[in-house]
Structure formats: structure tokens, C-alpha cells
Design an enzyme around this catalytic site. Structure first.
Site, PDB file in Angstrom:
ATOM      1  N   ASN A 294      -8.007  -9.448  -2.006  1.00  0.00           N
ATOM      2  CA  ASN A 294      -7.021  -8.843  -1.207  1.00  0.00           C
ATOM      3  C   ASN A 294      -7.393  -9.377   0.433  1.00  0.00           C
ATOM      4  OD1 ASN A 294      -6.267  -7.548  -3.490  1.00  0.00           O
ATOM      5  ND2 ASN A 294      -6.685  -5.717  -2.693  1.00  0.00           N
TER       6      ASN A 294
ATOM      7  N   ASP B 232      -0.738  -1.288  -4.275  1.00  0.00           N
ATOM      8  CA  ASP B 232      -2.363  -1.470  -3.865  1.00  0.00           C
ATOM      9  C   ASP B 232      -2.755  -0.127  -3.624  1.00  0.00           C
ATOM     10  OD1 ASP B 232      -4.587  -2.806  -2.677  1.00  0.00           O
ATOM     11  OD2 ASP B 232      -3.738  -2.979  -0.860  1.00  0.00           O
ATOM     12  N   HIS B 233      -3.919   0.154  -4.122  1.00  0.00           N
ATOM     13  CA  HIS B 233      -4.605   1.489  -3.811  1.00  0.00           C
ATOM     14  C   HIS B 233      -3.774   2.711  -4.111  1.00  0.00           C
ATOM     15  CE1 HIS B 233      -8.322  -0.054  -1.994  1.00  0.00           C
ATOM     16  NE2 HIS B 233      -7.601  -0.892  -1.538  1.00  0.00           N
TER      17      HIS B 233
ATOM     18  N   HIS C  32     -11.846  -6.591  -2.717  1.00  0.00           N
ATOM     19  CA  HIS C  32     -11.026  -5.973  -1.367  1.00  0.00           C
ATOM     20  C   HIS C  32     -11.697  -6.210   0.037  1.00  0.00           C
ATOM     21  CE1 HIS C  32      -7.917  -3.273  -3.568  1.00  0.00           C
ATOM     22  NE2 HIS C  32      -8.655  -3.747  -4.729  1.00  0.00           N
TER      23      HIS C  32
ATOM     24  N   SER D 240       0.914  -1.211  -0.028  1.00  0.00           N
ATOM     25  CA  SER D 240       0.063  -0.095  -0.065  1.00  0.00           C
ATOM     26  C   SER D 240       0.821   1.361   0.074  1.00  0.00           C
ATOM     27  CB  SER D 240      -0.721  -0.046   1.263  1.00  0.00           C
ATOM     28  OG  SER D 240      -0.156   0.424   2.430  1.00  0.00           O
TER      29      SER D 240
ATOM     30  N   ASP E 216      -5.191  -8.549   4.267  1.00  0.00           N
ATOM     31  CA  ASP E 216      -4.252  -8.031   5.040  1.00  0.00           C
ATOM     32  C   ASP E 216      -4.734  -7.967   6.364  1.00  0.00           C
ATOM     33  OD1 ASP E 216      -2.326  -6.386   6.083  1.00  0.00           O
ATOM     34  OD2 ASP E 216      -2.862  -4.496   4.932  1.00  0.00           O
TER      35      ASP E 216
ATOM     36  N   HIS F   5     -12.697  -2.346   4.387  1.00  0.00           N
ATOM     37  CA  HIS F   5     -11.375  -2.824   4.764  1.00  0.00           C
ATOM     38  C   HIS F   5     -11.281  -2.673   6.322  1.00  0.00           C
ATOM     39  CE1 HIS F   5     -10.529  -1.147   0.920  1.00  0.00           C
ATOM     40  NE2 HIS F   5      -9.717  -1.891   0.610  1.00  0.00           N
ATOM     41  N   GLY F   6     -10.329  -3.366   6.849  1.00  0.00           N
ATOM     42  CA  GLY F   6      -9.881  -3.315   8.228  1.00  0.00           C
ATOM     43  C   GLY F   6     -10.305  -4.446   9.035  1.00  0.00           C
TER      44      GLY F   6
HETATM   45  P1  13P Z   1      -8.752  -6.483   4.459  1.00  0.00           P
HETATM   46  O1  13P Z   1      -8.725  -5.355   5.497  1.00  0.00           O
HETATM   47  O2  13P Z   1     -10.109  -7.172   4.603  1.00  0.00           O
HETATM   48  O3  13P Z   1      -7.634  -7.701   4.888  1.00  0.00           O
HETATM   49  O4  13P Z   1      -8.793  -5.967   2.969  1.00  0.00           O
HETATM   50  C1  13P Z   1      -7.236  -5.733   2.326  1.00  0.00           C
HETATM   51  C2  13P Z   1      -7.378  -4.839   1.284  1.00  0.00           C
HETATM   52  O5  13P Z   1      -8.479  -4.886   0.539  1.00  0.00           O
HETATM   53  C3  13P Z   1      -6.224  -4.552   0.777  1.00  0.00           C
HETATM   54  O6  13P Z   1      -6.277  -3.609  -0.567  1.00  0.00           O
HETATM   55  O1  G3H Z   2      -6.466  -1.745   1.820  1.00  0.00           O
HETATM   56  C1  G3H Z   2      -5.735  -1.432   2.675  1.00  0.00           C
HETATM   57  C2  G3H Z   2      -4.578  -2.236   3.138  1.00  0.00           C
HETATM   58  O2  G3H Z   2      -5.153  -2.956   4.290  1.00  0.00           O
HETATM   59  C3  G3H Z   2      -3.464  -1.578   3.414  1.00  0.00           C
HETATM   60  O3  G3H Z   2      -3.387  -0.751   4.744  1.00  0.00           O
HETATM   61  O4  G3H Z   2      -2.856   1.600   4.121  1.00  0.00           O
HETATM   62  O5  G3H Z   2      -2.810   0.580   6.476  1.00  0.00           O
HETATM   63  O6  G3H Z   2      -1.048  -0.085   4.545  1.00  0.00           O
HETATM   64  P1  G3H Z   2      -2.561   0.368   4.989  1.00  0.00           P
HETATM   65 ZN    ZN Z   3      -8.016  -2.789  -0.545  1.00  0.00          ZN
END
Ligand code: 13P
Ligand code: G3H
Ligand code: ZN
Length: 308
Positions: A254, A81-82, A211, A49, A256, A180-181
Site C-alpha cells: 500500500n 482500504d481499512h 501497509h 479509505s 498513499d 502509516h503516514g
Molecule cells: P503509507 O502512509 O505509508 O503510504 O501507507 C498507506 C497505507 O497503508 C494505506 O492503507
Molecule cells: O491507511 C491509511 C491511508 O493512507 C488512508 O488515509 O484515512 O487519511 O484517507 P486516510
Molecule cells: Zn494501511
């Protein structure tokens, strides 16, 4: 080995499985993911990211990924990513490190998203790099989907068709109810709009990306809760719902948050059992081992085992 071809996503599309997009921020997470991929004989997408780049630096992350990928046979993509910062996306494209990028202009109006995405696609394709784009908005933990206007927030199927045609992106991230999260949903697992996903797939010919798809598995929650965390009201996407999404056109998933919980639990457990340990290698290795197990389980859920 590193691969800059999006062919493995197309293969996943034909074969009805998904490839994991796993986020890395440090060496141990990277090793955990690659070791899991090698054991499961699965292709992998390793992604950073903008926050990861801020934390560890693009050169450091790139060097680690290139170094580990050259020693293994499974295909590995190195993905941004993003990418919301257009300059950073261009830097990633020109760095010679990334095999693919995500341009995320999903917060912009449709026409502007098209314009920005199209310009990134042109620049990336010139360098043999494939592009993931996003249409519709995938919320963060601060957004409450239940009180949001789903039609304004979720991906519109017809618009998705036009977006892919106009931008020529190689993969499309869709908003169908994921978040997310770690603290995505309270009070129960996610309900995804699979009907919408089926419609989106009818209008688009590219692999779709989910995602915010972490499962937040009970077993992982239990470990960190043993050491004081409270994840009792944190829920993710169930394996059953994930399977349904993959069966209906999702080919990149995805993850994380699940890796973060697993890593933290491994470190917690080690340090609680060995409070006098002052060697970071010991607890980082414990975090790495716990993450590897979580990734192996995830690969099985995605159906990418033995697809390398
Ligand atoms: P999670 O927070 O559900 O793991 O998603 C991660 C994500 O989409 C990263 O781009
Ligand atoms: O999409 C979000 C990912 O989990 C990345 O999270 O921006 O804290 O690295 P981050
Ligand atoms: Zn994402």
C-alpha cells in the site's frame, strides 16, 4: 478492465513480486495511477479509505473507477482500504462497485477479529469479492513503535496461520514494523522485522500485504521543501527493505503518503511559478503528472512492470 478475481495476487505470490495498492481521493490521483499502470503494463489495486469515501462519496469514487477501468486493458481491482466500520464494509460489498474489501478488525481481540472477519468473508465470497484482513496492529503516525511492546503489536506467526484458516480471508495485512503516514519514523529509515515475516509466511498460504510502506523518497521531499515544507525528519521504508519484504511473501504494497507528497509538490511548483494562475485544471494537472511519475517508480520497485 476491472477484475474481481484474487488470481493476480496469487500470480504475484508465485512470481515473487507485489501489486501496488494505491489510495485515491479524487479524479486526478486516479488518472495518475491508471496512466502509470498502463504505461508500465502493470496490474493495479485502486483503493479508497473510509476517509476518501467521506470526502468524495462511494458512488462518485466508484463511478470514476469503473469509468476509467473499462477503457484500459490492465487488470484493476477496486478495493476498500481499512474497513473498520462493519456497516460500511457491507455497504461496499453490496454496492456492486468494489471488487474486494479490507475488513480491519485488528483493534479487537483475536477471537472477535476472527468472528467479524469470518462473517465479512462469507458475505463477500457470496458476491465474488475477495477479502483482505489484518492481524496485529499497524500503527498510525501518533504511535511510537520504539516504545511499544512489539510482541503485543506485531503479527504473531502462529496466530496468523490459525487466523487465515479460521477466517478463510484471501490476503492478510501484517504488522512487522511499518507505520502509516508521511511522518512515520524520525531519525532514519524503517527497520522491518523480516524474520517475523518469513515465519508468518511459513504459517500462512495467502498473499501478505504491507501497509504503511511509503518510501518518503528524498527527491519528493526536496520538491515540497523548496516551497516551505519541513520533511527533514520524515522517513519511510527503503527500496532495499521493501525488496526484501517482497522476496519473502509480500504481494500487495500500500502506498498513499508518497503520492500525497508528489501531488503536493507538483501543485506547489506550478503555483509558485505561476502565482497568477486561477485555473485549477492547470495546477491539478501538474499534481497529476508528478504523481504519475511517483507511481511509475513505485511499480518498478514492486516488480509488477509488464505483469498485466
Ligand atoms: P503509507 O502512509 O505509508 O503510504 O501507507 C498507506 C497505507 O497503508 C494505506 O492503507
Ligand atoms: O491507511 C491509511 C491511508 O493512507 C488512508 O488515509 O484515512 O487519511 O484517507 P486516510
Ligand atoms: Zn494501511
Amino acid at each position: 478492465m476491472l477484475t474481481n478475481s484474487s488470481a493476480f495476487l496469487k500470480k504475484a505470490d508465485k512470481g515473487n513480486y507485489a501489486i501496488g495498492g494505491f489510495n485515491v481521493n479524487n479524479m486526478e490521483l486516479l488518472q495518475a495511477i491508471v496512466e502509470a499502470g498502463v504505461e508500465k503494463k502493470s496490474p493495479l489495486i485502486i483503493q479508497t479509505s473510509q476517509g476518501a469515501i467521506k470526502y468524495a462519496g462511494i458512488e462518485m469514487l466508484g463511478a470514476m473507477v469503473h469509468s476509467i477501468a473499462k477503457d484500459v486493458k490492465i487488470p484493476i481491482a477496486f478495493h476498500l482500504d481499512h474497513g473498520t466500520d462493519v456497516d460500511l464494509v457491507k455497504e461496499a460489498i453490496n454496492s456492486g462497485l468494489y471488487t474486494s474489501v479490507m475488513i480491519d478488525a485488528s483493534s479487537k481481540p483475536f477471537d472477535e477479529n476472527v468472528r467479524i472477519t469470518r462473517s465479512i468473508v462469507k458475505a463477500a465470497h457470496k458476491k465474488g469479492i475477495w477479502v483482505e484482513a489484518e492481524l496485529g496492529s499497524i500503527p498510525g503516525k501518533e504511535d511510537d513503535v520504539d516504545v511499544l511492546d512489539k510482541d503485543a503489536f506485531f503479527t504473531d506467526p502462529e496466530e496468523a496461520g490459525a487466523f487465515v484458516e479460521l477466517t478463510e480471508c484471501d490476503a492478510l495485512a501484517v504488522s512487522i514494523g511499518t507505520k502509516h503516514g508521511v511522518f512515520k519514523y524520525s531519525g532514519g529509515r524503517a527497520k522491518l522485522d523480516v524474520k517475523r515475516l518469513i515465519e508468518i509466511k511459513k504459517y500462512t498460504q495467502v498473499p501478505l500485504v504491507l501497509h504503511g510502506a511509503s518510501e518518503i523518497p528524498t527527491e519528493l521531499k526536496k520538491v515540497v521543501e523548496q516551497y516551505g515544507a519541513d520533511l527533514s525528519d520524515a522517513f519511510g521504508v527503503s527500496a532495499r527493505v521493501l525488496k526484501k519484504s517482497i522476496a519473502n511473501g509480500v504481494n500487495k504494497v500500500n502506498t498513499d503518503s508518497d503520492l500525497r507528497i508528489a501531488f503536493t509538490g507538483g501543485v506547489d511548483r506550478f503555483m509558485t511559478k505561476n502565482p497568477n494562475n486561477m485555473d485549477p485544471r492547470k495546477y491539478l494537472a501538474a499534481g497529476r503528472e508528478a504523481t504519475k511519475k511517483a507511481v511509475m517508480r513505485r511499480i518498478d520497485q514492486l516488480g509488477s512492470t509488464n505483469k498485466a
